[in-house]
Design a protein around this motif. Structure first.
Motif, PDB file in Angstrom:
ATOM      1  N   ILE A 105      -0.189  -7.045 -13.640  1.00 49.75           N
ATOM      2  CA  ILE A 105       0.620  -7.028 -11.798  1.00 49.75           C
ATOM      3  C   ILE A 105      -0.971  -7.846 -12.036  1.00 49.75           C
ATOM      4  O   ILE A 105      -2.132  -7.311 -11.356  1.00 49.75           O
ATOM      5  N   VAL A 106       0.090  -8.352 -10.628  1.00 53.48           N
ATOM      6  CA  VAL A 106      -1.807  -9.437  -9.681  1.00 53.48           C
ATOM      7  C   VAL A 106      -1.464  -8.538  -8.726  1.00 53.48           C
ATOM      8  O   VAL A 106      -0.075  -8.731  -7.643  1.00 53.48           O
ATOM      9  N   ILE A 107      -2.516  -8.421  -7.646  1.00 49.88           N
ATOM     10  CA  ILE A 107      -2.264  -7.488  -5.960  1.00 49.88           C
ATOM     11  C   ILE A 107      -2.978  -8.372  -5.436  1.00 49.88           C
ATOM     12  O   ILE A 107      -4.476  -9.057  -6.015  1.00 49.88           O
ATOM     13  N   GLU A 108      -3.081  -9.466  -4.521  1.00 48.30           N
ATOM     14  CA  GLU A 108      -3.610 -10.284  -3.781  1.00 48.30           C
ATOM     15  C   GLU A 108      -3.914  -8.897  -2.328  1.00 48.30           C
ATOM     16  O   GLU A 108      -2.806  -9.642  -1.790  1.00 48.30           O
ATOM     17  N   SER A 109      -4.812  -9.296  -1.465  1.00 46.41           N
ATOM     18  CA  SER A 109      -4.609  -9.055  -1.068  1.00 46.41           C
ATOM     19  C   SER A 109      -6.171  -9.087   0.061  1.00 46.41           C
ATOM     20  O   SER A 109      -7.269  -9.141   0.207  1.00 46.41           O
ATOM     21  N   GLU A 110      -6.508  -9.083   1.763  1.00 48.17           N
ATOM     22  CA  GLU A 110      -8.009  -9.183   1.996  1.00 48.17           C
ATOM     23  C   GLU A 110      -8.998  -8.142   1.762  1.00 48.17           C
ATOM     24  O   GLU A 110      -9.544  -8.278   2.215  1.00 48.17           O
ATOM     25  N   GLU A 111      -8.299  -6.824   1.911  1.00 45.29           N
ATOM     26  CA  GLU A 111      -8.596  -5.053   1.661  1.00 45.29           C
ATOM     27  C   GLU A 111      -8.221  -4.577   0.361  1.00 45.29           C
ATOM     28  O   GLU A 111      -7.180  -4.322   0.599  1.00 45.29           O
ATOM     29  N   LEU A 112      -8.871  -5.384   0.000  1.00 48.50           N
ATOM     30  CA  LEU A 112      -8.952  -4.819  -1.612  1.00 48.50           C
ATOM     31  C   LEU A 112      -9.919  -3.718  -2.052  1.00 48.50           C
ATOM     32  O   LEU A 112     -11.437  -4.587  -2.260  1.00 48.50           O
ATOM     33  N   THR A 113      -9.815  -2.888  -2.707  1.00 47.42           N
ATOM     34  CA  THR A 113     -11.116  -1.895  -2.824  1.00 47.42           C
ATOM     35  C   THR A 113     -11.408  -0.882  -3.760  1.00 47.42           C
ATOM     36  O   THR A 113     -10.722   0.380  -3.837  1.00 47.42           O
TER      37      THR A 113
END
Length: 118
Positions: A101-109
């Motif tokens: 699973i690939v998760i892409e976002s400007e806001e990932l912590t």
């Protein structure tokens, strides 16, 4: 590049509402987030490229190797999560096949929810 674990061992048992399962939290965002499933067949590769936004790769099954700019490959397998910062160059490849699973976002912590892999 950082490595995390999201396997069952780090999850929390949920029993509320007569439930009986384990939940391993992964991420929470308030900004637009893209989530997709990536299927690499035998000898598959995601070519060397830079991350347009922070990216988190969750290995669901199979195994493979990842790298960043250093040209050193690290083995990943089911239950591993790999995090790349924005603009970080990276590559993913497999000999036997891999689903993630690939998760892409400007806001990932991811460190807020998952422990680092030791």
């Amino acid at each position: 590049m950082e490595f995390y674990k999201f396997n069952k061992d780090i999850g929390k048992k949920i029993s509320k509402y007569n439930s009986d399962f384990i939940m391993s939290r992964i991420i929470q965002t308030n900004k637009t987030t893209n989530i997709g499933t990536m299927y690499l067949d035998k000898n598959g590769i995601v070519g060397y490229h830079h991350a347009a936004v922070p990216q988190l790769l969750l290995i669901l099954n199979g195994e493979g190797y990842v790298r960043n700019e250093k040209d050193e490959y690290f083995k990943v397998e089911s239950g591993d999560a790999v995090f790349w910062e924005k603009d970080e160059w990276h590559e993913t490849k497999t000999e036997i096949g891999l689903t993630g699973i690939v998760i892409e976002s400007e806001e990932l912590t991811p460190a807020l929810f998952m422990p680092l892999k030791k």
